[in-house]
Design an enzyme around this catalytic site. Structure first.
Site, PDB file in Angstrom:
ATOM      1  CE  LYS A 169      71.761  31.450  62.875  1.00  0.00           C
ATOM      2  NZ  LYS A 169      71.320  30.880  61.584  1.00  0.00           N
TER       3      LYS A 169
ATOM      4  NE  ARG B 241      64.920  21.964  60.532  1.00  0.00           N
ATOM      5  CZ  ARG B 241      65.395  21.953  59.279  1.00  0.00           C
ATOM      6  NH1 ARG B 241      65.492  20.809  58.613  1.00  0.00           N
ATOM      7  NH2 ARG B 241      65.775  23.063  58.701  1.00  0.00           N
TER       8      ARG B 241
END
Length: 503
Positions: A281, A355
């Site tokens: 990120k 996920r």
């Protein structure tokens, strides 16, 4: 350091008598009185409120003329008083807008902030207005009075110590609302804990402590257990960190439960810090990533509240815990991993790690726990924030009745959900040439929150399942209403309200 696992609640008391009599009976040197101000009459010139003001040496008409209190929901006019025989040091005139639960929650939050760390509050907010209004007032007062823990402090700044409701209230409703608020505050405390303190093992330790305190069965799978049983998603995501992953399982069983007692499994995303992995990120995007385990914090807080709220169904909580770090052992884009149960997944982006850990937990719940209902909650996708901002969260459901029940609970608690579709035409976007499924969508299909939900659906079998993507609603950029800057604990109250109503 404050006790993160025991958020302070005010002592709640209901006095149905006249307000003047209530004020006489309350003996406290630091007494605050909060009175509602509505659009029809800024300050009543007759009736019990006017009588109480007169007893405090205040002329209602003169008060209105001098202070011009606003009726806007959440506005507060603060009037210092010279303590007399009634002992009130501060009078708060609180705007209640149209008197809706949303307005009363805002009014309560404004008062909660104003009386933070004070000794005693007496109020008539929401008196006689019904269950929803009374709950909203408590939610505002308690959550508005919440303060983020400060490391190095010995005690947390607490809400007002004692809270007296003068008028017509159902004390059980008030108490239960406060208990749901405590779950929200617990979730906030866990989520804002710095990640140099908080890792998967630390979260597992908090779960064990809360399990002992609240009558829960707790089991923890460490990295060796996860490897032996085939939890490939947790192992891949956590493989780059010196802090190995964990899967925590907590179980609540109500007294007298039998084979026909419904069983609900809750799954929470628990990424204790998210660098993005090798798809790292940008720096500014990492600042809030200590809260990327909010889903697991909420599930843990919900389980910890089940006994006090006498939740009538069996509830199992799964905390899928890992730290997504960068090292030579980090998983890579293009890898193919094997999730729990054998499904193979091609990795498209290591920053879509949530996920993967959720898929392991969902597949385990489907294969081993036999739930009647399966619900997951996760700070999952930036797409959810782009779609709905910070004020609400999308909810996906394979069962219309389940979706409606969650939305009803959300309406009751002010934690807004918006139904999103599981668009079948988008399913092809997560096809893979190398594995059973790709974990992110290829091409330009868009709908990132939808395709993430479609990926999770691959692991729930034929269960009645719902997915709450709280990436937006789980965090607040500022102190506002009953929210504080940082983690919001969004979902704790709505999930408890839902569970209390399952039959």
């Amino acid at each position: 350091m404050p006790d993160l696992l025991t958020p302070a609640l005010p002592e709640i008391d209901v006095r149905p008598g006249a307000l003047t009599d209530v004020l006489v009976d309350v003996e406290d040197a630091d007494l605050v009185l909060a009175l509602p101000v509505g659009p029809d009459a800024p300050v009543p010139t007759a009736g019990p409120v006017a009588a109480a003001l007169s007893a405090l040496g205040q002329d209602p008409a003169a008060l209105t003329a001098a202070w011009e209190p606003s009726t806007k929901a959440g506005s507060v006019t603060t009037i210092p008083l010279v303590p007399g025989e009634r002992g009130v040091r501060t009078l708060l005139l609180v705007g209640t807008g149209a008197g809706t639960p949303q307005d009363l929650r805002a009014a309560g939050a404004a008062v909660g902030r104003a009386v933070k760390a004070r000794s005693h509050l007496v109020t008539t907010l929401g008196s006689g207005a019904g269950v929803g209004a009374a709950s909203a007032v408590v939610e505002g007062l308690v959550l508005g009075g919440y303060s983020t823990p400060r490391w190095g402090a010995t005690e947390a700044t607490a809400p007002v110590r004692s809270l007296t409701f003068a008028g017509r209230y159902d004390e059980r409703v008030l108490t239960r609302s406060a208990l749901r608020c405590r779950a929200t505050m617990l979730a906030r405390n866990l989520a804002v804990t710095p990640s140099n303190i908080k890792n998967p093992a630390w979260m597992a330790a908090q779960a064990r402590t809360l399990g002992r305190r609240h009558g829960l069965e707790v089991s923890v799978r460490n990295d060796a257990d996860l490897r032996r049983e085939g939890f490939g998603g947790l192992l891949a995501v956590g493989g780059g960190s010196d802090s190995p992953p964990r899967l925590v399982e907590l179980a609540w069983t109500p007294e007298g439960a039998g084979d026909d007692t419904p069983h609900v499994v809750l799954v929470g995303k628990g990424i204790t810090f998210d660098t993005g992995g090798l798809d790292i990120k940008p720096a500014e995007a990492m600042l809030a990533m200590k809260t990327d385990m909010s889903g697991s914090a909420i599930v843990l807080a919900v389980l910890a509240a089940c006994r006090d709220l006498e939740v009538p169904v069996r509830v199992t909580g799964l905390l899928a815990l890992a730290e997504n770090a960068v090292s030579g052992s980090s998983y890579r884009p293009g890898d193919v991993i094997t999730q729990y149960g054998g499904r193979r997944v091609e990795i498209g982006n290591t920053d879509a790690e949530g996920r993967l850990v959720m898929a392991d937990a969902l597949a385990y719940a489907d294969a081993e726990l036999d739930p009647d209902v399966l619900v997951d909650i996760a700070t999952l996708t930036g797409a959810a924030t782009l779609a709905l901002g910070r004020g609400m969260a999308p909810v996906y459901a394979t069962d219309e009745r389940l979706g409606r029940a969650l939305q009803a609970a959300a309406t009751a608690t002010g934690e807004a959900l918006w139904p999103f579709p599981l668009v079948e035409d988008y399913r092809a976007a997560i096809d893979s040439e190398l594995a059973d499924v790709n974990h992110i969508a290829s091409g330009k299909v868009g709908g990132g929150s939808i395709t993430a939900a479609l990926f999770l659906r691959e692991f729930v079998g034929g269960r009645r399942w719902a997915h709450l993507d709280i990436a937006g609603a789980g965090r607040s950029d500022k102190d506002s209403g009953h929210l504080t800057r940082g983690a919001t604990g969004f979902g704790a109250r709505l999930l408890l309200t839902y569970l209390e109503g399952v039959r």
